[in-house]
Design a protein around this motif. Structure first.
Motif, PDB file in Angstrom:
ATOM      1  N   ASN A 145      72.494  61.667  33.530  1.00  0.00           N
ATOM      2  CA  ASN A 145      72.412  63.103  33.830  1.00  0.00           C
ATOM      3  C   ASN A 145      73.409  63.514  34.917  1.00  0.00           C
ATOM      4  O   ASN A 145      74.084  62.663  35.510  1.00  0.00           O
ATOM      5  N   SER A 146      73.480  64.805  35.164  1.00  0.00           N
ATOM      6  CA  SER A 146      74.479  65.310  36.103  1.00  0.00           C
ATOM      7  C   SER A 146      74.105  65.027  37.559  1.00  0.00           C
ATOM      8  O   SER A 146      74.889  65.287  38.467  1.00  0.00           O
ATOM      9  N   ASN A 147      72.909  64.467  37.800  1.00  0.00           N
ATOM     10  CA  ASN A 147      72.566  63.997  39.150  1.00  0.00           C
ATOM     11  C   ASN A 147      73.004  62.553  39.347  1.00  0.00           C
ATOM     12  O   ASN A 147      72.561  61.887  40.284  1.00  0.00           O
ATOM     13  N   LYS A 148      73.814  62.048  38.452  1.00  0.00           N
ATOM     14  CA  LYS A 148      74.344  60.683  38.508  1.00  0.00           C
ATOM     15  C   LYS A 148      73.240  59.641  38.343  1.00  0.00           C
ATOM     16  O   LYS A 148      73.301  58.561  38.932  1.00  0.00           O
ATOM     17  N   GLU A 149      72.222  59.977  37.574  1.00  0.00           N
ATOM     18  CA  GLU A 149      71.166  59.000  37.305  1.00  0.00           C
ATOM     19  C   GLU A 149      71.380  58.405  35.921  1.00  0.00           C
ATOM     20  O   GLU A 149      71.567  59.150  34.945  1.00  0.00           O
ATOM     21  N   ILE A 150      71.351  57.061  35.864  1.00  0.00           N
ATOM     22  CA  ILE A 150      71.448  56.377  34.568  1.00  0.00           C
ATOM     23  C   ILE A 150      70.010  56.144  34.109  1.00  0.00           C
ATOM     24  O   ILE A 150      69.312  55.281  34.633  1.00  0.00           O
ATOM     25  N   LEU A 151      69.561  56.925  33.139  1.00  0.00           N
ATOM     26  CA  LEU A 151      68.162  56.823  32.692  1.00  0.00           C
ATOM     27  C   LEU A 151      67.979  55.637  31.747  1.00  0.00           C
ATOM     28  O   LEU A 151      66.897  55.066  31.655  1.00  0.00           O
ATOM     29  N   ALA A 152      69.037  55.289  31.015  1.00  0.00           N
ATOM     30  CA  ALA A 152      68.994  54.108  30.138  1.00  0.00           C
ATOM     31  C   ALA A 152      70.423  53.670  29.879  1.00  0.00           C
ATOM     32  O   ALA A 152      71.337  54.492  29.854  1.00  0.00           O
ATOM     33  N   ASN A 153      70.600  52.365  29.721  1.00  0.00           N
ATOM     34  CA  ASN A 153      71.942  51.831  29.439  1.00  0.00           C
ATOM     35  C   ASN A 153      71.747  50.564  28.601  1.00  0.00           C
ATOM     36  O   ASN A 153      71.537  49.488  29.138  1.00  0.00           O
ATOM     37  N   VAL A 154      71.798  50.726  27.284  1.00  0.00           N
ATOM     38  CA  VAL A 154      71.519  49.605  26.382  1.00  0.00           C
ATOM     39  C   VAL A 154      72.829  49.107  25.776  1.00  0.00           C
ATOM     40  O   VAL A 154      73.607  49.886  25.234  1.00  0.00           O
ATOM     41  N   VAL A 155      73.085  47.813  25.912  1.00  0.00           N
ATOM     42  CA  VAL A 155      74.314  47.224  25.362  1.00  0.00           C
ATOM     43  C   VAL A 155      73.943  46.028  24.508  1.00  0.00           C
ATOM     44  O   VAL A 155      73.223  45.136  24.951  1.00  0.00           O
ATOM     45  N   SER A 156      74.436  46.020  23.273  1.00  0.00           N
ATOM     46  CA  SER A 156      74.223  44.852  22.412  1.00  0.00           C
ATOM     47  C   SER A 156      75.593  44.245  22.120  1.00  0.00           C
ATOM     48  O   SER A 156      76.459  44.893  21.533  1.00  0.00           O
ATOM     49  N   SER A 157      75.811  43.006  22.589  1.00  0.00           N
ATOM     50  CA  SER A 157      77.110  42.356  22.373  1.00  0.00           C
ATOM     51  C   SER A 157      77.040  41.506  21.111  1.00  0.00           C
ATOM     52  O   SER A 157      76.073  40.790  20.902  1.00  0.00           O
ATOM     53  N   GLN A 158      78.063  41.609  20.305  1.00  0.00           N
ATOM     54  CA  GLN A 158      78.082  40.846  19.058  1.00  0.00           C
ATOM     55  C   GLN A 158      78.555  39.420  19.335  1.00  0.00           C
ATOM     56  O   GLN A 158      79.673  39.216  19.777  1.00  0.00           O
ATOM     57  N   LEU A 159      77.693  38.464  19.049  1.00  0.00           N
ATOM     58  CA  LEU A 159      78.050  37.068  19.322  1.00  0.00           C
ATOM     59  C   LEU A 159      78.726  36.423  18.121  1.00  0.00           C
ATOM     60  O   LEU A 159      79.280  35.332  18.217  1.00  0.00           O
ATOM     61  N   LYS A 160      78.707  37.160  17.000  1.00  0.00           N
ATOM     62  CA  LYS A 160      79.226  36.623  15.738  1.00  0.00           C
ATOM     63  C   LYS A 160      80.691  36.177  15.819  1.00  0.00           C
ATOM     64  O   LYS A 160      81.130  35.323  15.069  1.00  0.00           O
ATOM     65  N   HIS A 161      81.455  36.812  16.740  1.00  0.00           N
ATOM     66  CA  HIS A 161      82.899  36.576  16.760  1.00  0.00           C
ATOM     67  C   HIS A 161      83.307  35.271  17.441  1.00  0.00           C
ATOM     68  O   HIS A 161      84.454  34.863  17.346  1.00  0.00           O
ATOM     69  N   LYS A 162      82.362  34.651  18.140  1.00  0.00           N
ATOM     70  CA  LYS A 162      82.657  33.415  18.891  1.00  0.00           C
ATOM     71  C   LYS A 162      83.309  32.360  18.008  1.00  0.00           C
ATOM     72  O   LYS A 162      84.270  31.711  18.407  1.00  0.00           O
ATOM     73  N   ASP A 163      82.785  32.218  16.778  1.00  0.00           N
ATOM     74  CA  ASP A 163      83.281  31.178  15.865  1.00  0.00           C
ATOM     75  C   ASP A 163      84.720  31.427  15.432  1.00  0.00           C
ATOM     76  O   ASP A 163      85.410  30.527  14.990  1.00  0.00           O
ATOM     77  N   TYR A 164      85.167  32.691  15.522  1.00  0.00           N
ATOM     78  CA  TYR A 164      86.515  33.025  15.046  1.00  0.00           C
ATOM     79  C   TYR A 164      87.540  33.076  16.178  1.00  0.00           C
ATOM     80  O   TYR A 164      88.727  33.244  15.923  1.00  0.00           O
ATOM     81  N   GLY A 165      87.099  32.995  17.422  1.00  0.00           N
ATOM     82  CA  GLY A 165      88.028  33.026  18.557  1.00  0.00           C
ATOM     83  C   GLY A 165      88.555  34.412  18.851  1.00  0.00           C
ATOM     84  O   GLY A 165      89.537  34.583  19.563  1.00  0.00           O
ATOM     85  N   GLY A 166      87.955  35.442  18.297  1.00  0.00           N
ATOM     86  CA  GLY A 166      88.384  36.819  18.538  1.00  0.00           C
ATOM     87  C   GLY A 166      87.517  37.745  17.708  1.00  0.00           C
ATOM     88  O   GLY A 166      86.689  37.269  16.933  1.00  0.00           O
ATOM     89  N   VAL A 167      87.707  39.057  17.875  1.00  0.00           N
ATOM     90  CA  VAL A 167      86.858  40.002  17.157  1.00  0.00           C
ATOM     91  C   VAL A 167      87.379  40.220  15.736  1.00  0.00           C
ATOM     92  O   VAL A 167      88.559  40.516  15.539  1.00  0.00           O
TER      93      VAL A 167
END
Ligand code: KG4
Ligand code: ZN
Length: 342
Positions: A19-41
């Motif tokens: 919000n504009s009061n600089k409050e982060i009410l939620a911050n959800v990040v899902s990182s894809q681990l699938k690319h590890k086997d290929y050495g890149g995205v």
């Protein structure tokens, strides 16, 4: 003012509410681990994974923030730069929500989101000098205002994060190996190996990292042939790599500060952001250099250096405050530059 931010430019699917009061009410990040086997995205794999998880990431963000879509003022999403299919997923989700809810859509440049993030935590007035170091970019930017960014220097080949990832891979770490390389360097001894810091004597603030990566690769092959690629030597190589990077960043940042001072007649504020800004040695070196130059140093919290949607939502708040919104036919652009107005 509450903005829902959506990020899907590479291999992180993320949603956040800020919000504009600089409050982060939620911050959800899902990182894809699938690319590890290929050495890149792998672009196609990344786009499909974004499609699969996006609805759940959105639901989780709204749940964590304890709000509904009705409470949201506008929806912001990254429209570039990034992988075409990946960008489409986040941008189309945001536009569809904006259309269905009859609320504004705000197009965000991924790089602008990175370089505005420090303003979510501290009051940093314009103009300020930014160093953006991520997996895809290494740039000095004079930030003169919202949508007013001037590139002072950039990489001529690999990005800094790319150099970290490629070197980490040569030392046996999965993608992305930047953090592993930082940890390994801590256990190494300085002075055992030497790599020439790139473009040290050029009088501009451009970077080049591909030669350094090649030098590291040659040293590793040489040690392997001699049967000397021990854990200790790997750590010493990581240390020497870090030493060369620090020397190059220091020299280039000094030039960028001079250039900024010349153009703006003063230098007061410096920020570093992007995934590589999580590196503690780099943060400490830059902080000392900026303070020597009588400037104030800022960096986002480590957790918000890498890709996330809080930075996208915040860039949305910054734009919305100025009345900037985007039409629903705004195009996604894989090679979007910071200097382009979207
Ligand atoms: O900003 P970011 O998440 O994605 C892009 O926009 O590219 O940056 C990711 C990059 C990767 O190359 C990753 O290895 C690097 O940031 N990185 C680090 C560290 N943490 C992440 N590099 C060096 N030291 C770290 N601690
Ligand atoms: Zn990024």
């Amino acid at each position: 003012m509450l903005v829902l931010g959506i990020e899907s430019s590479c291999d992180e699917t993320a949603a956040a509410l800020v919000n504009s009061n600089k409050e982060i009410l939620a911050n959800v990040v899902s990182s894809q681990l699938k690319h590890k086997d290929y050495g890149g995205v792998v672009p196609e794999v990344a786009a499909r994974a974004h499609l699969n998880v996006m609805p759940y990431i959105l639901q989780q963000a709204l749940r964590e923030a304890k709000v509904t879509l009705k409470d949201v003022t506008a929806i912001a999403a990254t429209v570039g730069p990034g992988l075409y299919g990946s960008l489409l997923v986040g941008a189309t989700t945001a536009k569809s929500l904006a259309f269905a809810l009859n609320k504004p859509f705000i197009a965000i440049n991924h790089l602008e989101a990175h370089i505005l993030t420090p303003r979510l935590f501290q009051n940093i007035p314009f103009p300020y000098l930014a160093l953006l170091i991520s997996g895809g970019h290494s740039q000095f930017i004079s930030i003169e205002g919202i949508q007013n960014y001037k590139i002072l220097g950039t990489t001529l080949d690999d990005a800094l994060g790319e150099a970290f990832d490629k070197t980490a891979r040569l030392l046996g770490f999965p993608y992305p190996g930047g953090k592993n390389l930082e940890e390994l360097a801590k256990t190494g001894t300085a002075g055992q190996f030497y790599f020439k810091p790139p473009l040290l004597h050029a009088k501009n603030c451009n970077f080049s990292f591909s030669g350094l990566k090649t030098a590291v690769s040659q040293k590793i092959s040489e040690l392997e042939l001699l049967g000397k690629l021990t854990i200790e030597n790997k750590a010493n190589i990581a240390k020497a790599f870090e030493t060369a990077i620090l020397a190059s960043l220091k020299a280039k940042t000094s030039i960028a500060i001079k250039k900024f001072k010349l153009e703006k007649e003063s230098f007061n504020h410096f920020i570093v952001s992007g995934g590589v800004a999580a590196n503690k040695s780099i943060r400490l070196m830059l902080q000392a250099l900026v303070e020597e130059n009588k400037g104030s140093f800022y960096a986002p919290p480590i957790a918000l250096c890498g890709d996330n949607a809080a930075m996208v939502a915040w860039a949305g708040v910054e734009k919305l405050k100025l009345g900037i919104t985007s039409p629903l036919n705004t195009k996604t652009k894989p090679n979007l530059s910071l200097e382009e107005i979207i």
